[in-house]
Design a protein around this motif. Structure first.
Motif, PDB file in Angstrom:
ATOM      1  N   HIS A 267       0.814  -1.214   0.000  1.00  0.00           N
ATOM      2  CA  HIS A 267       0.000   0.000   0.000  1.00  0.00           C
ATOM      3  C   HIS A 267       0.853   1.273   0.000  1.00  0.00           C
ATOM      4  CE1 HIS A 267      -3.086  -2.923   1.291  1.00  0.00           C
ATOM      5  NE2 HIS A 267      -3.949  -2.068   0.758  1.00  0.00           N
ATOM      6  N   GLY A 268       2.144   1.127  -0.319  1.00  0.00           N
ATOM      7  CA  GLY A 268       3.005   2.293  -0.463  1.00  0.00           C
ATOM      8  C   GLY A 268       3.695   2.747   0.806  1.00  0.00           C
ATOM      9  N   ARG A 269       3.528   2.027   1.915  1.00  0.00           N
ATOM     10  CA  ARG A 269       4.162   2.401   3.183  1.00  0.00           C
ATOM     11  C   ARG A 269       5.300   1.412   3.442  1.00  0.00           C
ATOM     12  NH1 ARG A 269      -1.628   3.108   4.145  1.00  0.00           N
ATOM     13  NH2 ARG A 269      -1.759   0.929   4.783  1.00  0.00           N
ATOM     14  N   LEU A 270       6.444   1.689   2.839  1.00  0.00           N
ATOM     15  CA  LEU A 270       7.548   0.734   2.774  1.00  0.00           C
ATOM     16  C   LEU A 270       8.010   0.295   4.160  1.00  0.00           C
ATOM     17  CD1 LEU A 270       9.761   2.199  -0.106  1.00  0.00           C
ATOM     18  CD2 LEU A 270       8.009   0.408  -0.226  1.00  0.00           C
ATOM     19  N   PHE A 271       7.937  -1.017   4.396  1.00  0.00           N
ATOM     20  CA  PHE A 271       8.489  -1.675   5.584  1.00  0.00           C
ATOM     21  C   PHE A 271       7.900  -1.179   6.898  1.00  0.00           C
ATOM     22  CE2 PHE A 271      11.711  -2.279   2.307  1.00  0.00           C
ATOM     23  CZ  PHE A 271      11.966  -3.625   2.421  1.00  0.00           C
ATOM     24  N   GLU A 272       6.734  -0.557   6.873  1.00  0.00           N
ATOM     25  CA  GLU A 272       6.124  -0.109   8.116  1.00  0.00           C
ATOM     26  C   GLU A 272       5.387  -1.265   8.797  1.00  0.00           C
ATOM     27  OE1 GLU A 272       5.443   4.612   7.010  1.00  0.00           O
ATOM     28  OE2 GLU A 272       3.719   3.328   7.480  1.00  0.00           O
ATOM     29  N   SER A 273       5.397  -1.258  10.138  1.00  0.00           N
ATOM     30  CA  SER A 273       4.734  -2.323  10.875  1.00  0.00           C
ATOM     31  C   SER A 273       4.554  -1.922  12.330  1.00  0.00           C
ATOM     32  CB  SER A 273       5.539  -3.623  10.804  1.00  0.00           C
ATOM     33  OG  SER A 273       5.020  -4.599  11.689  1.00  0.00           O
ATOM     34  N   SER A 274       3.312  -1.842  12.763  1.00  0.00           N
ATOM     35  CA  SER A 274       3.047  -1.580  14.180  1.00  0.00           C
ATOM     36  C   SER A 274       3.423  -2.796  15.028  1.00  0.00           C
ATOM     37  CB  SER A 274       1.567  -1.240  14.377  1.00  0.00           C
ATOM     38  OG  SER A 274       0.733  -2.305  13.951  1.00  0.00           O
ATOM     39  N   LEU A 275       3.328  -3.991  14.448  1.00  0.00           N
ATOM     40  CA  LEU A 275       3.720  -5.200  15.178  1.00  0.00           C
ATOM     41  C   LEU A 275       5.217  -5.205  15.449  1.00  0.00           C
ATOM     42  CD1 LEU A 275       1.555  -7.855  13.306  1.00  0.00           C
ATOM     43  CD2 LEU A 275       1.205  -6.978  15.624  1.00  0.00           C
ATOM     44  N   SER A 276       5.998  -4.819  14.463  1.00  0.00           N
ATOM     45  CA  SER A 276       7.440  -4.723  14.669  1.00  0.00           C
ATOM     46  C   SER A 276       7.762  -3.644  15.701  1.00  0.00           C
ATOM     47  CB  SER A 276       8.137  -4.414  13.345  1.00  0.00           C
ATOM     48  OG  SER A 276       9.531  -4.526  13.474  1.00  0.00           O
ATOM     49  N   SER A 277       6.961  -2.591  15.729  1.00  0.00           N
ATOM     50  CA  SER A 277       7.167  -1.523  16.701  1.00  0.00           C
ATOM     51  C   SER A 277       7.050  -2.014  18.134  1.00  0.00           C
ATOM     52  CB  SER A 277       6.166  -0.391  16.451  1.00  0.00           C
ATOM     53  OG  SER A 277       6.348   0.674  17.357  1.00  0.00           O
ATOM     54  N   THR A 278       6.206  -3.035  18.363  1.00  0.00           N
ATOM     55  CA  THR A 278       6.047  -3.544  19.731  1.00  0.00           C
ATOM     56  C   THR A 278       7.340  -4.179  20.247  1.00  0.00           C
ATOM     57  OG1 THR A 278       5.238  -5.717  18.993  1.00  0.00           O
ATOM     58  CG2 THR A 278       3.601  -3.987  19.355  1.00  0.00           C
ATOM     59  N   GLU A 279       8.281  -4.503  19.352  1.00  0.00           N
ATOM     60  CA  GLU A 279       9.559  -5.074  19.755  1.00  0.00           C
ATOM     61  C   GLU A 279      10.689  -4.054  19.685  1.00  0.00           C
ATOM     62  OE1 GLU A 279      10.218  -8.711  17.516  1.00  0.00           O
ATOM     63  OE2 GLU A 279       9.211  -9.790  19.125  1.00  0.00           O
ATOM     64  N   SER A 280      10.360  -2.795  19.490  1.00  0.00           N
ATOM     65  CA  SER A 280      11.385  -1.765  19.386  1.00  0.00           C
ATOM     66  C   SER A 280      11.835  -1.317  20.771  1.00  0.00           C
ATOM     67  CB  SER A 280      10.848  -0.558  18.611  1.00  0.00           C
ATOM     68  OG  SER A 280       9.834   0.099  19.351  1.00  0.00           O
TER      69      SER A 280
ATOM     70  N   THR B 146       3.924   2.399  17.291  1.00  0.00           N
ATOM     71  CA  THR B 146       3.452   3.315  16.261  1.00  0.00           C
ATOM     72  C   THR B 146       3.139   2.563  14.972  1.00  0.00           C
ATOM     73  OG1 THR B 146       5.675   3.759  15.402  1.00  0.00           O
ATOM     74  CG2 THR B 146       4.916   5.132  17.221  1.00  0.00           C
ATOM     75  N   VAL B 147       2.126   3.027  14.264  1.00  0.00           N
ATOM     76  CA  VAL B 147       1.754   2.385  13.006  1.00  0.00           C
ATOM     77  C   VAL B 147       2.733   2.722  11.890  1.00  0.00           C
ATOM     78  CG1 VAL B 147      -0.690   2.311  13.605  1.00  0.00           C
ATOM     79  CG2 VAL B 147       0.218   4.283  12.347  1.00  0.00           C
ATOM     80  N   PHE B 148       3.515   3.787  12.060  1.00  0.00           N
ATOM     81  CA  PHE B 148       4.418   4.229  11.003  1.00  0.00           C
ATOM     82  C   PHE B 148       5.876   3.839  11.283  1.00  0.00           C
ATOM     83  CE2 PHE B 148       2.917   7.652  13.750  1.00  0.00           C
ATOM     84  CZ  PHE B 148       4.067   7.981  14.460  1.00  0.00           C
ATOM     85  N   TYR B 149       6.087   2.908  12.227  1.00  0.00           N
ATOM     86  CA  TYR B 149       7.440   2.427  12.513  1.00  0.00           C
ATOM     87  C   TYR B 149       7.960   1.601  11.339  1.00  0.00           C
ATOM     88  CZ  TYR B 149      11.207  -0.204  14.741  1.00  0.00           C
ATOM     89  OH  TYR B 149      12.426  -0.766  15.040  1.00  0.00           O
ATOM     90  N   ARG B 150       9.190   1.881  10.904  1.00  0.00           N
ATOM     91  CA  ARG B 150       9.795   1.127   9.798  1.00  0.00           C
ATOM     92  C   ARG B 150      10.736   0.050  10.357  1.00  0.00           C
ATOM     93  NH1 ARG B 150       8.627   3.640   4.919  1.00  0.00           N
ATOM     94  NH2 ARG B 150       8.103   5.858   5.080  1.00  0.00           N
ATOM     95  N   ARG B 151      10.484  -1.185   9.969  1.00  0.00           N
ATOM     96  CA  ARG B 151      11.242  -2.313  10.501  1.00  0.00           C
ATOM     97  C   ARG B 151      12.716  -2.288  10.103  1.00  0.00           C
ATOM     98  NH1 ARG B 151      12.472  -7.701   9.157  1.00  0.00           N
ATOM     99  NH2 ARG B 151      12.413  -9.102  10.960  1.00  0.00           N
TER     100      ARG B 151
ATOM    101  N   PRO C  77      20.484   3.208  11.827  1.00  0.00           N
ATOM    102  CA  PRO C  77      20.183   4.228  12.845  1.00  0.00           C
ATOM    103  C   PRO C  77      19.301   5.367  12.337  1.00  0.00           C
ATOM    104  CG  PRO C  77      22.489   3.602  12.973  1.00  0.00           C
ATOM    105  CD  PRO C  77      21.939   2.980  11.724  1.00  0.00           C
ATOM    106  N   LEU C  78      19.186   5.529  11.015  1.00  0.00           N
ATOM    107  CA  LEU C  78      18.280   6.545  10.489  1.00  0.00           C
ATOM    108  C   LEU C  78      16.821   6.196  10.783  1.00  0.00           C
ATOM    109  CD1 LEU C  78      19.902   7.151   6.970  1.00  0.00           C
ATOM    110  CD2 LEU C  78      20.130   8.585   9.007  1.00  0.00           C
ATOM    111  N   PHE C  79      16.531   4.926  10.985  1.00  0.00           N
ATOM    112  CA  PHE C  79      15.160   4.484  11.208  1.00  0.00           C
ATOM    113  C   PHE C  79      14.836   4.304  12.693  1.00  0.00           C
ATOM    114  CE2 PHE C  79      16.391   3.040   6.969  1.00  0.00           C
ATOM    115  CZ  PHE C  79      15.366   3.559   6.197  1.00  0.00           C
ATOM    116  N   SER C  80      15.784   3.791  13.469  1.00  0.00           N
ATOM    117  CA  SER C  80      15.561   3.624  14.906  1.00  0.00           C
ATOM    118  C   SER C  80      16.900   3.349  15.581  1.00  0.00           C
ATOM    119  CB  SER C  80      14.585   2.480  15.186  1.00  0.00           C
ATOM    120  OG  SER C  80      15.204   1.223  14.949  1.00  0.00           O
TER     121      SER C  80
END
Length: 538
Positions: free
Chosen positions: A56-69, A80-85, A239-242
């Protein structure tokens, strides 16, 4: 000794590949559709949501992956729903499979993709073996691949990025042997793009080419590319992403080498190099588990990789990384990391047989058959990733087994509850349910309830699903499941007492909650009756 023709060899490999693909699909898919729990079941949901968002155009985003950040686990922020894995694992090679996902649009399609990738790698392996060997020996090598625990078990696991590795590296080896250099470098590039750490595997391969002097310039370039890529990606790009790579993964895996709660890959490498005593201690302890792990990797190839200097060089660096990790599960043939050794071990075996062709005698072939059969038997009896739990009990003493009918009835109840969740609603669910709910923007894993939405607001999720049925079954034999069951019971009680969620459904041990709703009498009554059986371990 009867000879095997080229056509017959291809036919045997094709039959083996078909059996492998069909069997893996049957067992992996029945586990998925029955919601049967397995190790890292959560990952299936993460990857599916990554693909769904990317489509849907939101590259590598995942709220599920965010729960492990690190922001959620340590800093206490809401997922966050806009977290990039890409801040956790840099996996751009997954973009190759987005068109495929656009057709299937389901987590189950990812399981089929994984099985297909690893099956296809076996055909390339056979072609690679045929470059050196007659059909008969090449068939033995390929059958060893399809019967290896370190191949079958990760294939039956939930989808993971390392499933691409055997196909890319076997193709790279074949391209090098055929001097198709453009294909070789494309495969090297794709291997680097699989994950931020697959350069370690490539470095060992490059070192082999240097030490063997077959293609030392190519090997040197591969080594330089691998090291440069790892350093650049882990210290500059991710590190640019998290901050996960420095604050979480380096500390979790190699924290015993460093004193700080944050470290870059360069700092970790320096800490390891400056403590050779601690490094050696980690490499040789626990020695029994390391030996058992290597024996399991060597068994389907009749232990030939243990005699192959080429194989040792190619797996030396991945093995060192595995042995240094602070992870008791690292030395497991059932996890995806076991696949990182497969290309080097099988290519090393091919090269060893090229130097010892006269050793392929009837006695050796009979011994090899026994090894292949034993490897397959050990794999099946180990119930890899619980994919065979439909026919194999999870425990014999005490007896823990859910029959196919019980699994199917439970799954039907879960589906009835899931159908009550609107596609656009936010949801939290236990690990092995969340994959089925991950085709949405807002999803988190139990026990998380908060989610940071696109509009900048942090809200509680709309629906919660908790499956108590399997923990109740497993708690008879497994202490961790008993603790999980108790924890789930306590948390559910807290949520119901707060009044923020009401129990609006309960079927087959699955609790269904809705935000802001009043609990309904019938689900509560069924829950209390079910809850009263928790102490029953007979």
């Amino acid at each position: 000794m009867p000879r095997v023709s080229s056509i017959k060899g291809v036919r045997v490999v094709a039959i083996a590949a078909l059996i492998f693909w069909v069997a893996c699909c049957i067992f992996a898919l029945q586990r998925y559709f029955n919601f049967y729990p397995t190790y890292v079941a959560f990952d299936q949901g993460i990857f599916n949501q990554v693909f769904w968002n990317t489509m849907h155009g939101r590259l590598f985003e995942s709220s599920l992956s965010s729960t492990e950040s690190i922001n959620v686990l340590v800093d206490g922020e809401a997922p966050t729903v806009f977290y990039r894995r890409l801040g956790q694992h840099f996996t751009p090679a997954l973009l190759l499979w987005v068109p495929y996902y656009a057709l299937v649009r389901s987590p189950v399609g990812l399981s089929v993709l994984q099985i297909s990738l690893i099956t296809a790698a076996g055909f390339v392996l056979y072609a690679l073996a045929r470059h050196y060997h007659p059909p008969r020996l090449s068939v033995f090598i390929t059958l060893s691949y399809y019967c290896a625990n370190a191949v079958i078990a990760p294939t039956l696991a939930n989808f993971h990025d390392l499933s691409q590795l055997p196909l890319y590296l076997f193709t790279a080896f074949l391209a090098l042997e055929k001097r198709v250099w453009w294909l070789f470098w494309v495969m090297v590039g794709l291997t680097l793009l699989v994950r931020e750490d697959t350069g370690i595997v490539l470095f060992g391969i490059g070192l082999y080419f240097i030490l063997s002097r077959r293609h030392w310039r190519v090997g040197a370039l591969v080594c330089v590319l691998s090291v440069g890529y790892i350093v650049l990606v882990t210290n500059v790009v991710m590190p640019l992403f998290s901050e996960d790579i420095s604050r979480r993964f380096m500390v979790e895996q190699f924290g015993h080498f460093i004193d700080n709660q944050e470290a870059s890959t360069v700092e970790v490498l320096w800490a390891i190099a400056s403590q050779p005593g601690k490094l050696l201690a980690n490499l040789f302890t626990p020695l029994d588990r390391t030996i058992n792990y290597l024996l399991g990797q060597w068994l389907p190839l009749a232990f030939v990789p243990a005699l192959s200097p080429s194989a040792w060089v190619m797996i030396a660096f991945p093995l060192t990384k595995t042995l240094m990790r602070q992870d008791p599960t690292a030395l497991s043939l059932h996890l995806r990391y076991a696949l990182t050794f497969i290309p080097g071990l099988f290519y090393g075996a091919i090269l060893w047989w090229a130097q010892h062709p006269l050793q392929f005698q009837p006695k050796i072939q009979n011994f090899w058959r026994v090894c292949i059969g034993l490897a397959l038997v050990l794999t099946i009896t180990s119930n890899p990733n619980r994919a065979l739990s439909i026919v194999i009990p999870d425990s014999f003493q005490p007896w823990v087994y859910a029959s196919p009918a019980e699994q199917w009835n439970h799954a039907q109840a879960v589906r009835r509850l899931m159908r009550r969740i609107p596609p656009e609603a936010s949801v939290s669910a236990t690990s092995y349910l969340i994959a089925h709910l991950s085709n949405r923007r807002s999803a988190v894993r139990y026990p998380e309830l908060r989610i940071h939405e696109d509009d900048g607001e942090v809200r509680l999720v709309d629906y919660v699903m908790m499956d108590f049925w399997y923990p109740r079954l497993f708690q008879r034999a497994f202490d961790d499941e008993r603790q999980t069951l108790q924890g789930m019971e306590d948390i559910l009680g807290t949520w119901l007492d707060s009044g923020e969620y009401g129990m609006v459904g309960f079927q087959s041990g699955v609790v269904f909650l809705r935000k802001g709703a009043a609990s309904r009498p019938q689900p509560l009554e069924r829950w209390e009756r079910f809850r009263g059986t928790f102490s029953d371990t007979n």
